[in-house]
Design an enzyme around this catalytic site. Structure first.
Site, short mmCIF file in Angstrom:
data_model
loop_
_atom_site.label_atom_id
_atom_site.label_comp_id
_atom_site.label_asym_id
_atom_site.label_seq_id
_atom_site.Cartn_x
_atom_site.Cartn_y
_atom_site.Cartn_z
N ASP A 130 0.86 -1.19 0.00
CA ASP A 130 0.00 0.00 0.00
C ASP A 130 0.90 1.25 0.00
O ASP A 130 1.81 1.36 0.84
CB ASP A 130 -0.86 -0.05 1.28
CG ASP A 130 -2.00 0.94 1.27
OD1 ASP A 130 -2.43 1.37 0.19
OD2 ASP A 130 -2.49 1.27 2.38
N ASP B 239 2.86 4.98 -5.58
CA ASP B 239 2.10 6.21 -5.42
C ASP B 239 2.98 7.40 -5.79
O ASP B 239 3.70 7.94 -4.95
CB ASP B 239 1.60 6.31 -3.97
CG ASP B 239 0.77 7.57 -3.75
OD1 ASP B 239 0.63 8.37 -4.69
OD2 ASP B 239 0.26 7.73 -2.63
N HIS C 85 -7.81 9.90 3.69
CA HIS C 85 -7.38 8.94 4.70
C HIS C 85 -7.76 9.39 6.12
O HIS C 85 -7.91 10.58 6.37
CB HIS C 85 -5.87 8.73 4.62
CG HIS C 85 -5.45 8.03 3.36
ND1 HIS C 85 -4.86 8.68 2.31
CD2 HIS C 85 -5.57 6.74 2.99
CE1 HIS C 85 -4.63 7.81 1.34
NE2 HIS C 85 -5.05 6.63 1.72
N GLY C 86 -7.88 8.41 7.01
CA GLY C 86 -8.07 8.72 8.43
C GLY C 86 -9.53 8.79 8.84
O GLY C 86 -10.44 8.50 8.06
N GLY D 190 -8.98 5.69 1.12
CA GLY D 190 -9.66 6.56 2.09
C GLY D 190 -11.15 6.30 2.15
O GLY D 190 -11.95 7.24 2.24
N ALA D 191 -11.54 5.01 2.14
CA ALA D 191 -12.97 4.68 2.00
C ALA D 191 -13.60 4.16 3.29
O ALA D 191 -14.60 3.44 3.24
CB ALA D 191 -13.14 3.67 0.87
N ASN E 196 -10.27 0.53 -0.33
CA ASN E 196 -9.32 0.44 0.78
C ASN E 196 -9.96 0.86 2.10
O ASN E 196 -10.49 1.98 2.20
CB ASN E 196 -8.15 1.39 0.53
CG ASN E 196 -7.21 0.89 -0.55
OD1 ASN E 196 -7.52 -0.05 -1.28
ND2 ASN E 196 -6.06 1.53 -0.66
N ILE E 197 -9.87 -0.02 3.07
CA ILE E 197 -10.44 0.28 4.39
C ILE E 197 -9.41 -0.07 5.46
O ILE E 197 -9.00 -1.22 5.58
CB ILE E 197 -11.74 -0.53 4.60
CG1 ILE E 197 -12.80 -0.09 3.57
CG2 ILE E 197 -12.27 -0.33 6.03
CD1 ILE E 197 -14.01 -0.99 3.49
N ASP E 198 -9.02 0.91 6.22
CA ASP E 198 -8.09 0.71 7.33
C ASP E 198 -8.65 1.33 8.61
O ASP E 198 -8.81 0.65 9.64
CB ASP E 198 -6.73 1.34 6.97
CG ASP E 198 -5.66 1.02 8.01
OD1 ASP E 198 -5.95 0.28 8.96
OD2 ASP E 198 -4.53 1.53 7.89
P1 13P Z 1 -9.08 4.88 5.45
O1 13P Z 1 -8.20 5.70 6.31
O2 13P Z 1 -10.29 5.63 5.00
O3 13P Z 1 -9.46 3.57 6.06
O4 13P Z 1 -8.26 4.54 4.09
C1 13P Z 1 -7.31 3.51 4.05
C2 13P Z 1 -6.46 3.53 2.82
O5 13P Z 1 -6.74 4.19 1.84
C3 13P Z 1 -5.27 2.68 2.82
O6 13P Z 1 -4.49 2.87 1.68
O1 G3H Z 2 -3.05 4.82 3.57
C1 G3H Z 2 -2.95 4.74 4.78
C2 G3H Z 2 -3.25 3.48 5.48
O2 G3H Z 2 -4.36 3.66 6.33
C3 G3H Z 2 -2.06 2.97 6.21
O3 G3H Z 2 -1.77 3.76 7.30
O4 G3H Z 2 0.68 4.22 7.10
O5 G3H Z 2 -0.52 4.41 9.32
O6 G3H Z 2 -0.10 2.17 8.29
P1 G3H Z 2 -0.34 3.64 8.07
ZN ZN Z 3 -4.53 4.84 0.86
#
Ligand code: 13P
Ligand code: G3H
Ligand code: ZN
Length: 330
Positions: free
Chosen positions: A93, A115, A189-190, A233-234, A275-277
């Site tokens: 990623d 990226d 993101h976030g 960022g979803a 993408n979901i984090d």
């Molecule tokens: P979120 O912060 O919206 O979950 O996005 C995650 C992401 O895009 C990881 O590459």
């Molecule tokens: O794109 C961002 C992802 O949420 C990953 O976040 O770099 O803190 O692991 P991170």
């Molecule tokens: Zn991302």
């Protein structure tokens, strides 16, 4: 040099083609530790969904790239043990250099993101093309990015969105040879994607964020028909989980995400990877805070990480079943 094929992983080629034709998106979940990986595999096996396991630069620093790669290899075996040989991609990623992408290709990743969105257009093309040439020679698929998401991306911070310019996408895809393209249409993101001032309030008093720029997405689809699009960022930032965090000693302020119905709409279009984090981080934190608040004497990590893993699994199953539409597509 290890090939992802020997680890039982797959690249994104066939996965995205099926997702495009089927009108759904593949979940791309970030992982940094064993519990997150277990929750992802359990959820995707139970829903019979293909999945992309994502490793960010931050994850590499936190957990070590080698260890994470072995965990992904373990994920393939774990899924089989749970009774389903689901397609699993191991994806870098937000790779930011050729050397990083190369090192991931060489150690068994099946997909990488380069990226170059923070560079000039010409530099982005040149860097992405270089990564594609190396990765494709090893059967590894590549995600590029055009346009800049607002907010923090690794160490780079952009105050405003620079939406993807539809006029550039055809040229970029042709010149670089990328397999998928991340675009900027209003996600970020976030957990703080919008300020309350950017939102309107509906009849129930709920804040409604501005809609994603589906007009830009449609223009992009016209320029590169049939090409897989990626949404970063979803996360939706579930308000019930934010409330659990805040009611148990947390302090998440003005946390606002992308409404799920907009992501459902995106998943039905050319968007093949979502993408979901952050939502996963929120689910784990909510559970851990609740456990500690209710059982302050608890000190066995399994007693708080176990329920957190279960909460995470529930969240991922919900995403697959109700947002991405990838259930039963494995
Ligand atoms: P979120 O912060 O919206 O979950 O996005 C995650 C992401 O895009 C990881 O590459
Ligand atoms: O794109 C961002 C992802 O949420 C990953 O976040 O770099 O803190 O692991 P991170
Ligand atoms: Zn991302």
């Amino acid at each position: 040099m290890v090939s992802y094929k020997d680890l039982g992983l797959v690249n994104t080629k066939e996965m995205f083609q099926k997702a495009f034709e089927g009108g759904y998106a593949i979940p791309a979940f970030n992982f940094n530790n064993m519990e997150q990986m277990q929750a992802i595999v359990q959820a995707c096996v139970e829903t019979s969904s293909p999945v992309i396991l994502q490793v960010s630069s931050g994850a590499r620093k936190y957990a070590n790239q080698t260890l994470l790669r072995y965990m992904a290899q373990g994920a393939v075996e774990y899924a089989k043990e749970l009774g389903k040989n689901i397609p699993i991609v191991l994806h870098l990623d937000h790779g930011d250099t050729f050397e990083l992408c190369k090192s991931c290709v060489d150690m068994g990743f099946s997909s990488v993101m380069i990226d170059g969105s923070h560079h000039s257009y010409e530099e982005n093309v040149a860097l992405t093309k270089k990564v594609v040439e190396y990765a494709h020679a090893h059967g590894v698929t590549v995600e590029g990015e055009l346009g800049v998401l607002a907010g923090v991306e690794d160490d780079v911070c952009a105050e405003h969105h620079t939406y993807t310019e539809p006029d550039q996408v055809e040229d970029f895809v042709k010149k670089t040879g990328v397999d998928s393209l991340a675009i900027s249409i209003g996600t970020s993101h976030g957990a703080n994607k919008f300020t309350p001032a950017q939102c309107t309030t509906n009849a129930d008093g709920v804040l409604v964020p501005p809609a994603l720029r589906f007009d830009i997405l449609e223009e992009i689809e016209k320029r590169i028909p049939g090409f897989p699009i990626v949404l970063h960022g979803a996360s939706s930032v579930p308000q019930d989980l934010v409330a659990v965090i805040n009611n148990n000693g947390g302090a998440m302020k003005n946390a606002i995400g992308i409404p799920e119905e907009q992501l459902r709409k995106a998943a039905a279009s050319a968007v093949c990877k979502i993408n979901i984090d952050s939502d996963g981080r929120i689910a784990m934190t909510a559970s851990i805070r609740k456990t500690f608040n209710e059982n302050p004497a608890e000190f066995d990590p399994r007693k708080y990480l176990g329920p957190a893993r279960d909460g995470l699994k529930d969240l991922y199953m919900h995403k697959v079943n109700n947002v991405l539409g990838s259930a039963n597509k494995a």
